[in-house]
Design a protein around this motif. Structure first.
Motif, short mmCIF file in Angstrom:
data_model
loop_
_atom_site.label_atom_id
_atom_site.label_comp_id
_atom_site.label_asym_id
_atom_site.label_seq_id
_atom_site.Cartn_x
_atom_site.Cartn_y
_atom_site.Cartn_z
N ILE A 201 31.58 37.04 30.45
CA ILE A 201 32.14 36.94 29.11
C ILE A 201 31.91 38.22 28.31
O ILE A 201 32.76 38.65 27.52
CB ILE A 201 31.56 35.71 28.36
N TYR A 202 30.78 38.90 28.55
CA TYR A 202 30.50 40.15 27.84
C TYR A 202 31.30 41.30 28.44
O TYR A 202 31.70 42.22 27.71
CB TYR A 202 29.00 40.44 27.90
N LEU A 203 31.56 41.24 29.75
CA LEU A 203 32.45 42.23 30.35
C LEU A 203 33.84 42.13 29.72
O LEU A 203 34.47 43.15 29.43
CB LEU A 203 32.54 42.00 31.86
N ARG A 204 34.30 40.90 29.50
CA ARG A 204 35.62 40.72 28.88
C ARG A 204 35.60 41.21 27.42
O ARG A 204 36.53 41.88 26.98
CB ARG A 204 36.03 39.25 28.94
N ASP A 211 37.46 46.67 35.25
CA ASP A 211 36.70 47.71 35.95
C ASP A 211 35.60 47.09 36.81
O ASP A 211 35.22 47.67 37.84
CB ASP A 211 36.07 48.68 34.95
N ALA A 212 35.09 45.93 36.39
CA ALA A 212 34.00 45.29 37.13
C ALA A 212 34.50 44.60 38.38
O ALA A 212 33.74 44.45 39.35
CB ALA A 212 33.28 44.29 36.23
N ARG A 213 35.77 44.17 38.42
CA ARG A 213 36.27 43.41 39.56
C ARG A 213 36.18 44.17 40.88
O ARG A 213 35.69 43.63 41.88
CB ARG A 213 37.71 42.94 39.30
N PRO A 214 36.62 45.44 40.96
CA PRO A 214 36.46 46.15 42.23
C PRO A 214 35.00 46.43 42.57
O PRO A 214 34.65 46.50 43.75
CB PRO A 214 37.25 47.46 42.02
N LEU A 215 34.14 46.55 41.57
CA LEU A 215 32.72 46.74 41.84
C LEU A 215 32.12 45.48 42.45
O LEU A 215 31.30 45.55 43.38
CB LEU A 215 31.99 47.11 40.54
N TRP A 219 30.61 45.02 46.27
CA TRP A 219 29.29 44.41 46.45
C TRP A 219 29.37 43.26 47.44
O TRP A 219 28.56 43.16 48.37
CB TRP A 219 28.76 43.93 45.10
N LEU A 220 30.36 42.40 47.28
CA LEU A 220 30.51 41.25 48.16
C LEU A 220 30.84 41.70 49.58
O LEU A 220 30.31 41.14 50.56
CB LEU A 220 31.61 40.32 47.62
N GLN A 221 31.69 42.69 49.72
CA GLN A 221 32.08 43.18 51.05
C GLN A 221 30.88 43.68 51.83
O GLN A 221 30.80 43.54 53.05
CB GLN A 221 33.12 44.30 50.90
N LEU A 264 35.50 37.04 39.58
CA LEU A 264 35.20 36.82 41.00
C LEU A 264 36.41 36.49 41.86
O LEU A 264 36.31 36.56 43.09
CB LEU A 264 34.20 35.66 41.13
N ARG A 265 37.55 36.18 41.25
CA ARG A 265 38.71 35.76 42.06
C ARG A 265 39.13 36.90 43.01
O ARG A 265 39.03 38.08 42.67
CB ARG A 265 39.87 35.37 41.16
N PRO A 266 39.61 36.53 44.20
CA PRO A 266 40.04 37.55 45.18
C PRO A 266 41.19 38.37 44.65
O PRO A 266 42.00 37.90 43.84
CB PRO A 266 40.46 36.70 46.38
#
Length: 266
Positions: A201-204, A211-215, A219-221, A264-266
């Motif tokens: 919520i703070y990222l939004r 910008d956080a989604r690819p990070l 991380w997950l990969q 977190l969505r793909p």
């Protein structure tokens, strides 16, 4: 003059006999300590309901981990703190314990608060995306460190990650043990969901979510196929969240779930 060593066990016994609150802080010479006493035992009814709902919706990662309170919670937290410390992770040092409570050393300097990462991330929102992302990544890497040691946190909300004076992230609040209920990949997925729920919520708010989604994806990969499968299944089951409003129209909790899903969505 040489300072006499503190008898922590004797001090703990005295304080538990008179302490009114479940958790209280004290100064002992040149150090600060916390005494935590057993609270009232908790019932199991609410956990059975939550567990049934998690099963109904096909979300095993959300099966609740019971915190039974009382002496059980004290024993669990002491065991978990000692285990995590033995793995080289930054947690409060248990100085002495007994059935109804324990005493631990403060993670920060005496008389100085150790801020939670959650509070720091929220306070950094006005400073913009770069400041928030830097703190958010520090928390994500702190969770990774725990996972790399073959264990998990209890509730990996950002409020339970604290920044020590030397900049290292420490971990607090271990009244339950997810590994006693769930296989480790689900425990790791649970950590990821807790952290996302408390920070997305703070990222939004500061414009850093995209910008956080690819990070997050990177991380997950790097975490391996077991966690990836858990998260893929979880996000598929949670696809209903894409219909939730981004505003506070249905409350703050719903807003947090939507932000976490979008992160977190793909």
């Amino acid at each position: 003059m040489t300072q006499q060593p503190v008898d922590y066990a004797a001090y703990l016994a005295r304080q538990l006999a008179v302490q009114q609150f479940n958790v209280a802080s004290y100064r002992l010479g040149d150090e600060q300590v916390w005494v935590k006493k057993a609270n009232t035992p908790h019932g199991m009814a609410r956990y059975r309901v939550l567990g049934a709902l998690a099963t109904l919706f096909g979300l095993p990662v959300l099966i609740p981990v019971p915190n039974l309170g009382g002496h059980t919670a004290i024993a669990t937290e002491v065991q978990r703190l000692r285990d995590l410390a033995a793995r080289g992770l930054r947690v409060p040092t248990v100085l002495a314990s007994q059935e109804d409570g324990f005493i631990m050393r403060h993670l920060g300097r005496p008389a100085e608060q150790t801020p939670s990462l959650g509070n720091e991330i929220e306070a950094a929102v006005p400073a913009g995306p770069e400041a928030v992302l830097r703190l958010w990544l520090q928390g994500l890497r702190a969770i990774e460190l725990v996972h790399n040691q073959g264990t998990c946190l209890s509730q990996a909300f950002a409020r339970n990650l604290v920044r020590c004076p030397d900049g290292v992230v420490g971990y607090i609040d271990f009244e339950d043990d997810p590994t006693a209920v769930l296989p480790l990949p689900l425990c790791h997925g649970r950590d990821a969901l807790c952290y996302a729920h408390s920070t997305a919520i703070y990222l939004r708010q500061c414009g850093a979510l995209e910008d956080a989604r690819p990070l997050w994806a990177q991380w997950l990969q790097a975490r391996g196929p077991a966690l990836q499968e858990v998260m893929d299944q979880t996000m598929h089951r949670m696809r209903f969240a894409r219909h939730l409003p981004q505003s506070r129209k249905l409350g703050r909790d719903v807003q947090r779930v939507r932000a976490a899903y979008d992160l977190l969505r793909p």
